[in-house]
Design a protein around this motif. Structure first.
Motif: not given
Length: 269
Positions: A201-211, A222-234
């Motif tokens: 939740t604290p991450l801004p909308d333009d954050a990138v989540v990399y796992d 990554l599923l949680q990041a997708d739900a936030r519509e954040l950019d992801t890298v697997d």
């Protein structure tokens, strides 16, 4: 005798490296093999002793938990100990000496090379061998601040200091800052490992989540990041990137990266 390389770790059954290197060897019609070999911490020294006398062995990739311990068993001609402090690849030089290097940093950074991280805040979860390669890469692109979440806070703080990065070390589960990049550099969330319990939740909308975990590929993070519509890298992006650098060292040929889509499709069946 057929030349071969391999990946070593404990555990190792989850590794996709044999499939990746096997795909490239077949694509390039190279007569060689790539294997997965279970090596425990107690057996690491004996493993390298045996491979030194095996002329068919071209090298190995190294995964958890050997990335730092292996440094004491091979030659460090590139000064990896003084820079990254961990290796993930060992190859046989022309003079027969086993040399360690680290392709994690390049493999990690390639998928986010277009992201402007200069002066930005990043969060890294974990302080092991993979985190070292990631922090090295972040230090080279001018990251402004890094928060490391780790069970051992003192270890994380020492890691920040060793790379000269401003930031802070906090326990796992601490509320996230408004960071531009979040990287899971731990085994948390991997099949057979404890889950990664984190609130994005604290991450801004333009954050990138990399796992960097790739088994499973669609982690809870990554599923949680997708739900936030954040950019992801697997994890496959980093895995394939670091493998490509190692493949050239082992087999003296560049892998066909124009077939990455085909490779990813094969790995995710």
């Amino acid at each position: 005798m057929t030349p071969y390389a391999e990946v070593i770790g404990d555990p190792i059954s989850h590794s996709k490296s044999p499939a990746i290197h096997g795909f490239w060897l077949e694509a390039l019609d190279i007569d060689a093999e790539y294997r997965a070999t279970h090596v425990t911490p107690d057996g690491l020294a004996a493993y390298f002793d045996a491979r030194r006398s095996d002329p068919a062995w071209r090298g190995c990739n190294i995964t958890i938990p050997h990335k730092q311990a292996a440094l004491d068993l091979i030659e460090d001609r590139g000064g990896v100990r003084a820079t990254i402090g961990a290796i993930n690849t060992v190859f046989r030089a022309d003079d027969g000496v086993l040399i360690g290097t680290n392709t994690d940093a390049g493999g990690f950074y390639a998928p986010i090379a277009g992201l402007d991280l200069e002066g930005a805040h990043a969060v890294v979860i974990g302080a092991g061998g993979a985190a070292r390669g990631i922090l090295f890469a972040l230090s080279k692109v001018g990251i402004g601040r890094v928060t490391i979440q780790n069970r051992n806070v003192l270890k994380a703080a020492a890691l920040l200091s060793s790379f000269g990065i401003k930031g802070d070390a906090v326990p796992l589960g601490t509320k996230l800052p408004e960071a531009k990049l979040l990287v899971n550099a731990s085994a948390l969330g991997m099949g057979g490992q404890p889950p990664l319990d984190i609130d994005l939740t604290p991450l801004p909308d333009d954050a990138v989540v990399y796992d960097i975990v790739y088994s499973p590929l669609e982690t809870d993070l990554l599923l949680q990041a997708d739900a936030r519509e954040l950019d992801t890298v697997d994890g496959l992006d980093m895995l394939i990137g670091q493998a490509a650098l190692a493949f050239e060292l082992f087999f003296d040929a560049a892998p066909p990266r124009d077939r990455d889509d085909e490779l990813r499709a094969m790995l995710t069946v």
